[in-house]
Every structure is written in structure tokens, then in C-alpha cells.
Design an enzyme around this catalytic site. Sequence first.
Site, PDB file in Angstrom:
ATOM      1  N   PRO A 275      32.325  46.516  50.595  1.00  0.00           N
ATOM      2  CA  PRO A 275      31.782  45.498  51.485  1.00  0.00           C
ATOM      3  C   PRO A 275      31.338  44.250  50.723  1.00  0.00           C
ATOM      4  O   PRO A 275      30.829  44.336  49.607  1.00  0.00           O
ATOM      5  CB  PRO A 275      30.550  46.197  52.094  1.00  0.00           C
ATOM      6  CG  PRO A 275      30.127  47.162  51.037  1.00  0.00           C
ATOM      7  CD  PRO A 275      31.373  47.614  50.342  1.00  0.00           C
ATOM      8  N   CYS A 342      35.453  12.286  51.837  1.00  0.00           N
ATOM      9  CA  CYS A 342      36.390  11.376  52.510  1.00  0.00           C
ATOM     10  C   CYS A 342      37.537  12.137  53.167  1.00  0.00           C
ATOM     11  O   CYS A 342      38.695  12.042  52.740  1.00  0.00           O
ATOM     12  CB  CYS A 342      36.909  10.368  51.513  1.00  0.00           C
ATOM     13  SG  CYS A 342      35.569   9.426  50.802  1.00  0.00           S
TER      14      CYS A 342
END
Length: 427
Positions: A275, A342
Site C-alpha cells: 500500500p 505558464c
Amino acid sequence: MNAFTYRKNNLYAEGVAVSRLAETYGTPLYIYSRNHFREQYRVLSKAMAGARPLICYSVKANSNAAVVKTFLDENAGLDIVSGGELFRALRVGADPSKIVFAGVGKTRDEIEYAIRENILFFTVESEPEAARISECAKKLRRKARIAFRVNPDVDPRTHKYISTGKKENKFGLDAERMVKACEWAGSLPNIEIAGLHMHIGSQILSVQPFCHALEKLTNICTSLKKRFPAFRYLDIGGGIGIRYRPDQPELTPELYAKTLVPLIKKTGLSIVMEPGRFLVGNGGILVCRVQYIKDNPFKKFVVVDAGMNDLIRPSLYDAHHEVLAVTRNSGTIRGDLVGPICESGDFIAKDRNLPVVKENDLLAVQSAGAYGFVMSSNYNSRPRAAEVMVDGTRSTLVRKRETMKDIVSGEIITAKQTGIRSRIGRK
Ligand SMILES: Cc1ncc(COP(=O)(O)O)c(C=O)c1O
């Protein structure tokens, strides 16, 4: 356990005010709760007690040394996918006999490193990989233990980028080919067939896909057990999902265990689990500071100092993360929470009801403990965030914020460029 709660309208990480950590360490800032991590581990371990699994924390979910060490202190093993993760694991004192090594593209160097360290086993994704492991083991005069990864061709009903057990995915070998592959690999010198592995995907919220996959594996296990005396492990991978939205139905460890333990017990094999997200996902937040509020005729934008370089999950998977004000107020505004990068794909939340904030306020992006910092980058030459671990009322800086010098530290200015006069020193 929810480690991030309000006290008198101020958000706390366990017993420490988030605003204080942001003042001390700056933003963007990852904050983790050690007690959340411990509790997730203990809850899973208790639920699965009937199968007595070796729980190997999946290092890729959050590889910070302090996080890995938290699980080692709970007696966990580790699931790694690179030489780099093996290096990290050993650096914090992991026991190699509790390390399993997955991944489709292991290099010779990585394989030899793991054989030298005598890890528990490699999970193997193809016949050529088994052949390569055999060659490496022969060179080092060792035997390498392997567990082929089965691709059971089940739909885990998760995002297509984190689905790994369907036939069109690059992972594992199809079930029909498995016995033959093991017979062939078992005949290679220096290879021991130690078990079978599956990992069908991540953020899985229903138990059925695990069940279907396991049913396909258990028959193969029976026949492999008869053929290979050293065959003793069944590695059932990771994948248990977590709640990213308050109203999201959960796959509880109890339901997972109640359904799967009877199936895996029938195999009589030693169980390994891997996990990641379940152990760390809801134990981390990303704190950011509002830079600007702007709007155009269509939309409002809250611009913060954390971008897709800090947390890529929303941009990459369209993932949902709840956003809380560090100082709670009752109002909401509709808009996008965006970063400074950007790219129009640089967002943390889109078309959402966000807390009312103004410039300089702090926001906390929830459920950022898994696949958060580890997937961050220096895109747009932005230094990566700092990480802090909270344990009760104590907080510790567990990774320094990168500096601008850090982000260019590996770059080489060649002889031809020595005419460049660096201005860094003059600042
Ligand atoms: C082989 C393997 N095991 C375990 C994991 C951990 O998965 P999760 O974080 O969903 O538990 C992954 C994740 O990609 C994986 O590839």
C-alpha cells in the site's frame, strides 16, 4: 484519523497551527501528520491480521526519509521501483530482507545493486527481465528470487493513467502465459521462483476488482506451488483508494480484508502487500499563499504560490483536492485556484466554490500526502517546496526548501562559456 482540523477557526496539523508553520518555513509547504501515517498502518495491519501479511510501504507514494522511517518503525517492509528508492531505503536503515522491487524497466545496475543487497524478491514484468536478472545473479554468483507479476486483465475502475491490470497496460504477463513463463524462468541458472505478484491499479474504491484479480491468481498459485519447492509468496500489491471528497464512498480496510483474507488464506502462501496512497494520502496538506485575485468577464481566479510543479495531480489526472482556508470564514467564491506556471493546465481546483480569500491569505490543499511532493519538479525554474513532519505538538523540518542555487547545481558551464560573468556572488 483526521489530523487537519480547526480550533477556533484556525487550521491545525495535529497540535500545531498551520499558520505558524507557514510563517516559520514559508510557502508552498508540505505538512505531514506522523500520527495519521501510524494510524493508517495500524488499522490496515489489524484488519489484515488473519492473513499475517508483510506490509511493504510503497515508497513511490512519498519517499521522504522521515515518512519511510515512520513505517520502518512500525515494522513495515518496503516496495521500491528503482535503484534510487533502494538507496533511500537503505539510508534510513531498512532491512533488505523485507524489500520487494517492482517496475517494468529495471536496468542491470539496479538489478545488481538489489542482488548484492539481498532483497526479498524482484517482481518481474517480462521474460527478458527474468533472463537479465538470471545473468546478473550469475555474474555475482548469487541466486535471485523472483515473483512474476500477473496482468489479470481486470478493470479497476480508476483513472486510466493509474490502471495497471488491464491487457492494454504495459504491466505484467497475462495469466494464461504464467505457468509456462515460470517453468522457463525456473530452468534459468541462478533464478528461484519465489511467488506471484499482482498490482491492478491505484485509487481503487471497490473491492470487486481485487477479488476478480485474486480469483484468477489463486488457481495459478496452486499449480506453481506443486512445481516449485521455493514458491511461497503471494504479493497482492497496493491500490486501496482514499477519500478525496467528503462525500466519496470509502473502501474500508475492514471490507477489503473481510473479502480478500478468506481468498488469500486458501492459497497457504505468505502474503505481501504494497500500500502507498492508503497509508499517506490523507496525512499531508500543501499550504500555499494567495498572491493575487483576478477576474475576467467569465471567471474569477485565485492565484497562489503553488503550481503544477508542486502538485501535478489536478493537471495530470484531473484529480480533486479539497481546499480549506487556513483561517476559516463562512463565505465562498466560485472560480479557479491556479498557480504561477505558464500553462493553462496549471490549476489546483477548477470551477469550484473556494473559500473567500484576499492577497496574502493562506490556503491548505488537502489529501496531498501521496504522489504530491514526489511528483514535483523545477519546471519554470521554481525551487521545490519544503516538507515538515508534525507529531503531536512537535514539528520538524524534514526537507529544506530548495534554493535557486540548488536548482542549477548540476549544470555545467563549459570552457567555451567561461566568458559568462556570473552575477550570483554579487547579490
Ligand atoms: C507495483 C506497485 N505496487 C504498489 C503501488 C502503490 O499503489 P497505491 O499507492 O495505490 O497503494 C504501486 C503504485 O503505482 C505500484 O506500481
